[in-house]
Write a protein that holds these residues in place. Structure first.
Motif, PDB file in Angstrom:
ATOM      1  N   SER A 639     -14.812  77.677 -30.863  1.00  0.00           N
ATOM      2  CA  SER A 639     -13.774  77.097 -31.710  1.00  0.00           C
ATOM      3  C   SER A 639     -14.287  76.765 -33.112  1.00  0.00           C
ATOM      4  O   SER A 639     -15.492  76.649 -33.348  1.00  0.00           O
ATOM      5  CB  SER A 639     -13.213  75.836 -31.047  1.00  0.00           C
ATOM      6  N   HIS A 640     -13.327  76.641 -34.048  1.00  0.00           N
ATOM      7  CA  HIS A 640     -13.629  76.247 -35.418  1.00  0.00           C
ATOM      8  C   HIS A 640     -14.630  77.194 -36.080  1.00  0.00           C
ATOM      9  O   HIS A 640     -15.662  76.783 -36.602  1.00  0.00           O
ATOM     10  CB  HIS A 640     -14.151  74.803 -35.462  1.00  0.00           C
ATOM     11  N   ASN A 708      -8.838  77.356 -33.283  1.00  0.00           N
ATOM     12  CA  ASN A 708      -9.186  77.238 -34.699  1.00  0.00           C
ATOM     13  C   ASN A 708     -10.012  78.415 -35.201  1.00  0.00           C
ATOM     14  O   ASN A 708     -11.088  78.257 -35.777  1.00  0.00           O
ATOM     15  CB  ASN A 708      -9.917  75.916 -34.959  1.00  0.00           C
ATOM     16  N   ASN A 732      -4.291  76.882 -32.638  1.00  0.00           N
ATOM     17  CA  ASN A 732      -4.628  77.119 -34.045  1.00  0.00           C
ATOM     18  C   ASN A 732      -5.214  78.507 -34.279  1.00  0.00           C
ATOM     19  O   ASN A 732      -6.301  78.667 -34.837  1.00  0.00           O
ATOM     20  CB  ASN A 732      -5.603  76.042 -34.550  1.00  0.00           C
TER      21      ASN A 732
END
Length: 779
Positions: A639-640, A708, A732
């Protein structure tokens, strides 16, 4: 007259010369027999010298060396003079062969020339590695054997019945192997047996009643053999027993059914650990010669047992890990011969002066462990005894508020553990002035120490192998241990600052390096990855390190855990991590790493946790090159980042460990700090929308975090095959399409986050079947 005198003088001198030669030749040990010389050489050549082998049977004895290395340098050399070989002085036959701790590696079978040494009386192959081969039936040829030691040498299979035909045997040690099956009843035929050790094997069933036939037996060790059922009452026939060890089996016997032990009045040692006695045996009072008594992990309840205080010959008493309550009675100080006292992990309570254990015992205690009770120990700052010398002192969680002053004169300590107390301020300077050449383990963790009373360049303890100063408030630079010794170095969760200096790379024997949760900064030394061939755990998380990750992990073949998360590291993941084939845990989260997806990590066969969240990874995740990538993966967090393209459906199909629902047998990942010490892995994950630190990682914690990023396309149907999945976060991204009804196959799913995408359609009604689902976000 003169010539006659000369003749007799000459004859007398010849007689003296002949007599000298005769006595000299009769006293000189003859050369060993050619057939045995050949047999020894052939036996040596059938094996390897496995010094670099990683299995403990070869490498764990510090005194190990290759005894066979110089055997055949001279073709006609006398094998009776070889290392580990002893011959009968009269006959020249080999009667003793001691090749213990000789780095021997390889298999052994019945055709081995070892079994040509038919005059052997004493054979030890202990502490080698025979590759899980069975004990060969050819051992029956050694009919003269009196002593046999095959311990800790990686033998497996059942005890061969042929071995139990060696009727002259007086001692057998088969401990620390992988012997299986039941213990043959014919063991009872070895009526000359004096010593028997079968400990730490994998037997099933119970003890055969025939063991009661071993009337000469003085010592029996069957520790940790997995035995069950009743302990046979026939053992009451073993009236010569000096030492009895039945510990850590699954015997159904209670203390009353073991009452026959109370009749073994010659017993000096008794170990009944871990067999769930439930109560202190009443018959212990009869064993007045006991010097060694171990009853730990037996669920013993009630007050401290008064009958033990009648065993005045005791030197060693272990009642640890039970449920004993109340105060430690003063009557314990009547055990005048006590040298070792272990009472840790009970519910003992009350307030005691620590110095009582110095003054009350007439014989000085060398080991004292009162840890993890409800005791409050008081220390007298004026007591400064030099007469009482501890080797081990463990006072974990004893409500200590000051550093014991009597330690000033403890110059024989091997192990000191004062962790989990309330000792505040600076570690006294006098403590660092103690040279303590014997100190090997020091644990001052989980206190309130702020620093050191004086500056020191290097820690003074030259034998220190274990240092734990974690969870204090220490400031300043890293304390420097003796670089040639340290094996465990843990200073996490302090306020230490500065850079990692080059001395860290000289810790050649290091198992665990944990500098996490400090204020350390600077670049990581490039030598760090190759600093130790022994390194199992590398934890540098939550500091302020910057620069690149060391590119050299050529020696990292033992590494199981790497955590460099929450720093400011840049660059790419070093490809040399592919050498870390034992790696289970890799956390590089929350850095500034800029790289594409490291698909080559998928070849690591044991990797369970891969955490790359909050970095600058980018690009598409290409399909795996084989169907066997990431076979053990249980947690992945990408993630991210800045990944693009479709979700990695082909990788998802490879995640076999996630396809299994683990519900019945709860287990936790353990990180090894050494061969003996293990700690729980920990990781921070998103659980139901909230960051949560898991201080333990169970086999049920199956999670996929791909949120994300810039993933697009539909949610792949392959996710539905991950039936062990409990947390799934795809939020996201730029996902489109509908929510597949096949997600209802994820029957243990607890959290599902699909928010902030471009999904359309209806929520499948089949998802109502997901009864564990506690968090569901499609906002």
């Amino acid at each position: 007259m003169g010539s006659s005198w000369s003749f007799f003088t000459f004859m007398y001198l010849r007689f003296l010369l002949f007599f000298f030669q005769l006595t000299s030749s009769s006293s000189r040990q003859p050369l060993c027999h050619e057939v045995e010389h050949h047999a020894l050489i052939q036996f040596k050549e059938s094996l390897f010298i496995g010094k670099l082998n990683t299995r403990l049977g070869v490498s764990n004895d510090p005194s190990a060396y290759s005894k066979t290395a110089l055997w055949d340098l001279e073709e006609n050399s006398d094998c009776c003079s070889w290392d580990g070989v002893e011959c009968n002085e009269d006959t020249g036959y080999v009667i003793k062969l001691d090749l213990s701790s000789s780095y021997l590696y390889g298999s052994i079978n019945s055709t081995s020339t070892l079994f040509h040494l038919v005059h052997l009386q004493w054979l030890s192959l202990a502490n080698n590695d025979f590759s899980d081969s069975n004990i060969p039936s050819g051992i029956m040829n050694l009919s003269r054997l009196l002593h046999l030691n095959l311990s800790n040498s990686h033998f497996s299979g059942q005890i061969p019945t042929e071995m139990l035909e060696l009727s002259n045997l007086e001692s057998i040690d088969l401990s620390h192997n992988s012997l299986q099956g039941i213990i043959p009843s014919s063991l009872g035929n070895l009526t000359n047996l004096i010593y028997l050790d079968l400990s730490l094997n994998k037997f099933g069933g119970g003890l055969p009643t025939s063991i009661g036939n071993l009337a000469k037996l003085k010592a029996m060790h069957i520790y940790g053999c997995g035995l069950s059922g009743q302990v046979p009452s026939s053992l009451s026939n073993l009236t010569q027993l000096n030492y009895l060890d039945l510990a850590f089996n699954q015997f159904s016997s209670q203390s009353s059914s073991l009452s026959w032990i109370g009749k073994q009045t010659k017993l000096t040692g008794l170990d009944l650990s871990g067999i769930n006695l439930g109560e202190i045996p009443f018959w212990l009072v009869n064993l007045t010669h006991l010097t060694y008594l171990i009853l730990n992990q037996n669920q013993l309840t009630g007050p401290f047992p008064s009958q033990i205080c009648n065993l005045t010959q005791l030197k060693y008493l272990d009642l640890a890990s039970n449920q004993l309550q109340g105060p430690i009675p003063n009557s314990i100080f009547e055990l005048n011969n006590l040298e070792n006292l272990y009472l840790s992990s009970n519910n003992l309570s009350g307030t005691m002066e620590l110095e009582m254990f110095l003054s009350k015992f007439k014989i000085s205690l060398s080991a004292l462990d009162l840890s993890s009770n409800r005791l409050s120990l008081l220390t007298n700052p004026t007591v400064n005894t030099s007469s009482h010398k501890f080797h081990l002192l463990s006072l974990v969680s004893c409500n200590l508020h000051s550093f014991p002053n009597f330690l000033r004169n403890q110059d024989q300590l091997h192990e000191l553990d004062l962790s989990s107390n309330y000792i505040s301020g600076e570690i006294p300077g006098w403590f660092f002035n103690l040279s303590l050449p014997s100190l090997r383990c020091l644990n001052l963790s989980h206190n309130l120490f702020t620093g050191y009373d004086q500056h020191f360049a290097v820690l003074p303890w030259t034998s220190l192998i274990y240092l734990d100063l974690s969870f204090n408030q220490l400031q300043g630079s890293l304390p420097i241990p003796s670089t040639s010794i340290a094996q465990v170095y843990v200073v996490s969760n302090n306020k230490l600052s500065g850079k990692i200096q080059s001395w860290i790379c000289k810790l050649n024997f290091l198992y665990a390096l944990d500098l996490s949760n400090n204020n350390l900064s600077g670049k990581l030394p490039q030598c760090l990855g190759n600093s130790s061939r022994s390194l199992l755990m590398l934890n540098l998380q939550n500091n302020k390190f910057h620069g690149s990750i060391p590119q050299t992990f050529m020696n990292g073949t033992k590494l199981r855990m790497i955590d460099l998360s929450n720093n400011m590291l840049r660059g790419k993941i070093p490809r040399s991590l592919a050498n870390c084939t034992m790696l289970e845990f890799l956390d590089l989260g929350n850095n500034k790493i800029s790289d594409t997806f490291p698909s080559w990590i998928g070849t690591l066969p044991k990797l369970v946790v891969l955490n790359l969240h909050s970095n600058r990874f980018h690009g598409m995740i290409e399909d795996p090159k084989s169907d066997f990538e990431f076979p053990k993966l249980q947690i992945i967090d990408l993630s991210h980042n800045r990944f693009t393209g479709k979700l990695p459906s082909k990788y998802i199909e490879c995640w076999n460990a996630m396809k299994i629902v683990n519900e019945s047998q709860l287990a936790y990942m353990m990180k090894a700090a050494s061969d003996a010490d293990f700690y729980d892995y920990s990781v921070t994950l998103v659980n139901k929308g909230i960051d949560r630190e898991y201080v333990k990682i169970s086999n049920m914690l199956v999670s996929v975090y791909l949120s994300n990023n810039r993933f697009e396309g539909e949610i792949p149907a392959s996710i539905s095959i991950l039936k062990g999945l409990r947390y799934l976060d795809l939020s996201n991204n730029n996902l489109v399409g509908g929510i597949s009804s096949s997600l209802c196959n994820l029957t243990v799913l607890e959290s599902l986050d699909l928010s902030n995408n471009n999904l359309s359609g209806e929520i499948p009604p089949q998802l109502v079947k997901l009864t564990p689902l506690a968090f569901f976000n499609v906002s």
